[in-house]
Design a protein around this motif. Sequence first.
Motif, PDB file in Angstrom:
ATOM      1  N   GLU A   1      40.365  94.851  10.963  1.00  0.00           N
ATOM      2  CA  GLU A   1      41.269  93.682  10.466  1.00  0.00           C
ATOM      3  C   GLU A   1      40.911  93.183   9.094  1.00  0.00           C
ATOM      4  OE1 GLU A   1      40.677  91.362  13.787  1.00  0.00           O
ATOM      5  OE2 GLU A   1      42.227  92.313  14.928  1.00  0.00           O
ATOM      6  N   ALA A   2      39.668  93.064   8.735  1.00  0.00           N
ATOM      7  CA  ALA A   2      39.288  92.756   7.154  1.00  0.00           C
ATOM      8  C   ALA A   2      39.856  93.293   6.267  1.00  0.00           C
ATOM      9  CB  ALA A   2      37.784  92.436   7.216  1.00  0.00           C
ATOM     10  N   LEU A   3      39.815  94.754   6.205  1.00  0.00           N
ATOM     11  CA  LEU A   3      40.505  95.687   5.321  1.00  0.00           C
ATOM     12  C   LEU A   3      42.009  95.599   5.272  1.00  0.00           C
ATOM     13  CD1 LEU A   3      40.219  97.707   3.289  1.00  0.00           C
ATOM     14  CD2 LEU A   3      40.141  99.444   4.948  1.00  0.00           C
ATOM     15  N   ALA A   4      42.658  95.575   6.616  1.00  0.00           N
ATOM     16  CA  ALA A   4      43.929  95.282   6.709  1.00  0.00           C
ATOM     17  C   ALA A   4      44.435  93.941   5.939  1.00  0.00           C
ATOM     18  CB  ALA A   4      44.188  95.285   8.213  1.00  0.00           C
ATOM     19  N   ASP A   5      43.688  92.843   6.298  1.00  0.00           N
ATOM     20  CA  ASP A   5      44.280  91.726   5.746  1.00  0.00           C
ATOM     21  C   ASP A   5      44.055  91.597   4.052  1.00  0.00           C
ATOM     22  OD1 ASP A   5      44.947  90.780   8.207  1.00  0.00           O
ATOM     23  OD2 ASP A   5      43.217  89.815   8.527  1.00  0.00           O
ATOM     24  N   SER A   6      43.087  92.320   3.512  1.00  0.00           N
ATOM     25  CA  SER A   6      42.921  92.356   2.201  1.00  0.00           C
ATOM     26  C   SER A   6      43.941  93.109   1.580  1.00  0.00           C
ATOM     27  CB  SER A   6      41.426  93.048   1.865  1.00  0.00           C
ATOM     28  OG  SER A   6      41.729  94.284   2.004  1.00  0.00           O
ATOM     29  N   LEU A   7      44.760  94.006   2.409  1.00  0.00           N
ATOM     30  CA  LEU A   7      45.864  95.071   1.900  1.00  0.00           C
ATOM     31  C   LEU A   7      47.253  94.374   2.340  1.00  0.00           C
ATOM     32  CD1 LEU A   7      44.152  98.171   2.383  1.00  0.00           C
ATOM     33  CD2 LEU A   7      44.700  97.512   0.088  1.00  0.00           C
ATOM     34  N   GLY A   8      47.191  93.431   3.078  1.00  0.00           N
ATOM     35  CA  GLY A   8      48.623  93.002   3.582  1.00  0.00           C
ATOM     36  C   GLY A   8      49.001  93.941   4.617  1.00  0.00           C
ATOM     37  N   ALA A   9      47.959  94.596   5.453  1.00  0.00           N
ATOM     38  CA  ALA A   9      48.506  95.694   6.275  1.00  0.00           C
ATOM     39  C   ALA A   9      48.570  95.465   7.473  1.00  0.00           C
ATOM     40  CB  ALA A   9      47.323  96.913   5.952  1.00  0.00           C
ATOM     41  N   ALA A  10      49.235  96.594   8.204  1.00  0.00           N
ATOM     42  CA  ALA A  10      49.091  96.373   9.797  1.00  0.00           C
ATOM     43  C   ALA A  10      47.830  97.011  10.225  1.00  0.00           C
ATOM     44  CB  ALA A  10      50.384  96.969  10.637  1.00  0.00           C
ATOM     45  N   VAL A  11      47.493  96.793  11.639  1.00  0.00           N
ATOM     46  CA  VAL A  11      46.465  97.496  11.991  1.00  0.00           C
ATOM     47  C   VAL A  11      46.896  98.396  13.221  1.00  0.00           C
ATOM     48  CG1 VAL A  11      44.263  97.025  13.371  1.00  0.00           C
ATOM     49  CG2 VAL A  11      44.824  95.516  11.720  1.00  0.00           C
ATOM     50  N   GLY A  12      46.451  99.376  13.345  1.00  0.00           N
ATOM     51  CA  GLY A  12      46.587 100.567  14.347  1.00  0.00           C
ATOM     52  C   GLY A  12      45.414 101.017  14.959  1.00  0.00           C
ATOM     53  N   ALA A  13      45.558 101.735  16.141  1.00  0.00           N
ATOM     54  CA  ALA A  13      44.215 102.265  16.714  1.00  0.00           C
ATOM     55  C   ALA A  13      44.572 103.606  17.372  1.00  0.00           C
ATOM     56  CB  ALA A  13      43.888 101.128  17.849  1.00  0.00           C
TER      57      ALA A  13
END
Length: 319
Positions: free
Chosen positions: A219-231
């Motif tokens: 989530e931290a990486l996603a937030d740094s990029l303005g990205a969505a999280v998948g799994a």
Amino acid sequence: MSDVLVLVDKADGGVKKSTSELLTLARRLGTPVAVWVGDGCDDAALALLGEFGATAVLVADVPVENPVAPVADALAAAVAATGAVAVLVPSTADGKETAARLALKIGSGVITDAVDVQADAGTIVATQSVFGGSTVVHSTVTTGIPVITVRGNSVAPEAAPASCEKRDLAVTLSPSSTLARITGTTVAAKGGRPELTEAAIVVSGGRGVGGAEGFGVIEALADSLGAAVGASRAATDAGWYPHQYQVGQTGKTVSPQLYIANGISGAIQHRAGMQTSKTIVVVNKDPEAPIFELADYGVVGDLFTVVPQLTNEIAKRAD
Ligand SMILES: Cc1cc2nc3c(=O)[nH]c(=O)nc-3n(C[C@H](O)[C@H](O)[C@H](O)COP(=O)(O)OP(=O)(O)OC[C@H]3O[C@@H](n4cnc5c(N)ncnc54)[C@H](O)[C@@H]3O)c2cc1C
């Protein structure tokens, strides 16, 4: 040039990015004409549709008590009014059902989940990724005009400003369209992240994340990029991340500009949902993991070492 209809996809009163993608594709096939079903087509919407090349927006101000059936009626009326040579619809669950109903109404073939659309010597050809993404298919319809649903992020929206006029579209709802109606809706709680299937960047975690708390680094990486999280399904089945974020054959299909897979082995069922991503970055500690076959960039290493470093570097650049 002949008209190509684009169904406007809306959310929270605004026009979704998928509409500008469809307008970009429609320009390859003919003259884009947007179809707006329901109310709310204001000046801002008109300006946005015009920015991406819509020469007109046909407004069918019918009550949308059912998200699909009246929309199919409106598109059928738009086809009749314009003599359009193709109809492009977003590849959402509602969009696919709408496309199928429309195709039946106008006696045309339907192609779903296209990832590209081209005009080839006067024939409209759709590209699909099938059999878990292992095969690329080029399809045309042989009856009527092509009704094509296109996956989000299949093309980068390109502006091509046109003067967009608003026209009323008369629609007679078929009796069956009023049989079902929505009696209430509950909006899914959503955080600040973009919607998974629409996001330009998706950061995913798999079994390698090791537990629910391990998704903190994802989530931290996603937030740094303005990205969505998948799994991966391994992660959602284990209860580490909610099922609605599962990517793959039995989850969501994503096609972002950038997909970062962390601790995911690359099973065929996972690949089916992400391998049309434009750039794929893999972080996995096993150099033999099959997902490296898809990777544009790969890092062999422990995700708990690699991912926080990546997040820090991105944060430094953002400063
Ligand atoms: C009918 C059916 C439908 C399915 N649908 C889906 C679907 O929609 N989506 C889906 O994802 N799966 C689906 N699956 C499951 C699929 O077959 C795989 O089991 C699943 O994708 C595996 O998830 P994973 O890659 O996270 O786990 P694994 O295969 O266990 O891989 C974990 C990876 O993490 C790496 N790793 C471990 N620790 C670390 C670390 N610290 N740092 C870096 N790397 C590490 C390992 O090297 C390994 O490559 C489906 C299966 C079936 C039978």
